[in-house]
Scaffold this active site. Sequence first.
Site, PDB file in Angstrom:
ATOM      1  CG  HIS A 127      -1.912   0.975   1.382  1.00  0.00           C
ATOM      2  ND1 HIS A 127      -1.685   2.270   1.769  1.00  0.00           N
ATOM      3  CD2 HIS A 127      -3.252   0.886   1.166  1.00  0.00           C
ATOM      4  CE1 HIS A 127      -2.832   2.927   1.794  1.00  0.00           C
ATOM      5  NE2 HIS A 127      -3.801   2.113   1.430  1.00  0.00           N
ATOM      6  CG  ASP A 204       0.325  -2.506   6.222  1.00  0.00           C
ATOM      7  OD1 ASP A 204      -0.675  -2.682   6.942  1.00  0.00           O
ATOM      8  OD2 ASP A 204       0.324  -1.798   5.194  1.00  0.00           O
ATOM      9  CD  GLN A 207      -7.083  -4.510   3.943  1.00  0.00           C
ATOM     10  OE1 GLN A 207      -8.039  -5.242   4.179  1.00  0.00           O
ATOM     11  NE2 GLN A 207      -7.241  -3.233   3.639  1.00  0.00           N
ATOM     12  CE  LYS A 230      -7.464  -0.072   6.204  1.00  0.00           C
ATOM     13  NZ  LYS A 230      -8.138   0.242   4.959  1.00  0.00           N
ATOM     14  CB  CYS A 368      -3.597   3.188  -1.662  1.00  0.00           C
ATOM     15  SG  CYS A 368      -4.795   4.477  -1.342  1.00  0.00           S
TER      16      CYS A 368
HETATM   17  N1  PMP Z   1      -1.923  -0.756   4.586  1.00  0.00           N
HETATM   18  C1  PMP Z   1      -2.866  -1.497   4.009  1.00  0.00           C
HETATM   19  C2  PMP Z   1      -2.518  -2.881   3.553  1.00  0.00           C
HETATM   20  C3  PMP Z   1      -4.150  -0.994   3.852  1.00  0.00           C
HETATM   21  O1  PMP Z   1      -5.098  -1.728   3.271  1.00  0.00           O
HETATM   22  C4  PMP Z   1      -4.439   0.320   4.313  1.00  0.00           C
HETATM   23  C5  PMP Z   1      -5.817   0.920   4.156  1.00  0.00           C
HETATM   24  N2  PMP Z   1      -6.383   0.750   2.902  1.00  0.00           N
HETATM   25  C6  PMP Z   1      -3.417   1.041   4.915  1.00  0.00           C
HETATM   26  C7  PMP Z   1      -2.177   0.472   5.042  1.00  0.00           C
HETATM   27  C8  PMP Z   1      -3.639   2.427   5.441  1.00  0.00           C
HETATM   28  O2  PMP Z   1      -4.521   2.405   6.500  1.00  0.00           O
HETATM   29  P1  PMP Z   1      -5.088   3.764   7.136  1.00  0.00           P
HETATM   30  O3  PMP Z   1      -5.625   4.561   5.981  1.00  0.00           O
HETATM   31  O4  PMP Z   1      -6.157   3.306   8.061  1.00  0.00           O
HETATM   32  O5  PMP Z   1      -3.969   4.453   7.803  1.00  0.00           O
END
Ligand code: PMP
Length: 410
Positions: A127, A204, A207, A230, A368
């Site tokens: 991401h 990270d 997910q 999430k 993203c």
């Molecule tokens: N890493 C991953 C794998 C994600 O899916 C996301 C959110 N789509 C993020 C980081 C960022 O999370 P946040 O916007 O809640 O900071």
Amino acid sequence: MKVLTPYDIAAVRADFPLLRTTVNGKPLIYLDNGATTQKPRFVIDAIQQYYTLQNSNIHRGVHHLSQLATDAYEVTRNKLKDFIHAEHGHEIILTAGTTHSINLVSTCFGKAFVKEGDEVIISAMEHHSNIVPWQMMCEERGAKLKVVPIDDDGVLDMDAYARLLNDRVKLVSMTYVSNTLGTINPVQQIIQMAHENGSPVLLDAAQAVQHMAIDVQALDVDFLAFSGHKMYGPTGVGVLYGKEKWLNAMPPYQGGGDMIKDVTFEKTTYNDLPFKFEAGTPNIEAGICLGASIDYINQIGLDHIAEYEAELLHYALEALAEIEGIRFIGKARERSSVISFLIEGTHPYDVGVILDKLGIAVRTGHHCTQPLMDRFGIPGTVRASIAMYNTQEDIDGLVAGVKRAARMLL
Ligand code: PMP
């Protein structure tokens, strides 16, 4: 095929008020859980309860309300410690979310340990929030960002990873589960190999935490980042887990209230963990109510959730595969409940718009993960992401909707 539910799915759905809404006159089918999940009444009530009964600033006042709010906030920290099986509560830093957590590590670990010529390893499926902070830090410190490639199924090339490990590698930062491909990375092996190389690992888990049980001590992971929103909790709160030894060795992230022990104009001494990394008034309400979402998840059980979501994923993949012209992006054997696909001859955005007209919420675009889209030579995908409250009927609705979209667009 009938997907069996190890818990009372009707009762679970009834706990989520927004699942009963209609969109464009159709009952909502919510399949954008990778972006954010809906919230159970239990969490919504906790938010209301906080403002009606507890609202006060934390870690400061001696008065009753401040004590109440502080205790509730610290109860969440303790629940989080148990949830991911951390050794100490002070290894749980409450942040604004995954992005904040990763930026904290890239900045503070960078300052403490990264110098010119050093390297940081990430993967091709990250991401943006696990790419850009490292790029910024590497640029600032004259270090290099190295990227582990993936194969056409969206699986990490572990041989390439092994070749990238050398004594210049100061840190490895990888996603546990890809938000676009659904791939579950072999994190145990990733960590073991990094540690043999003397490099710590950040995972990270944005997910991952809502789909599978995580034990940071069994994994021996050095840092773990995730977001409350999430995992059926509020927005504006997240977690950075860090091993005590790393957190103690890193300088603070931001300066301000709470992160200090003593301040004079000449010199400031910093607070102990976890407060050293928690400057200023945090999102108290979200922090407290994240505890409610953990209670909710625990009550159903992550093992049950994982079992059910795996069955539903399997059902969805089989059902979607029947659609003519469908191309799945991400075909890893080890995968979580995220499905990215394209319909030949259509743009993902157009499919998403038609699905929305049918009351079906999916994500379209690059999610993203632009470098990942470049890897596959595509502008984006349609992404359906499953949560514990989705049903077989939701999937049937999705399949019918995608078929209809294809008929309209082709
Ligand atoms: N890493 C991953 C794998 C994600 O899916 C996301 C959110 N789509 C993020 C980081 C960022 O999370 P946040 O916007 O809640 O900071």
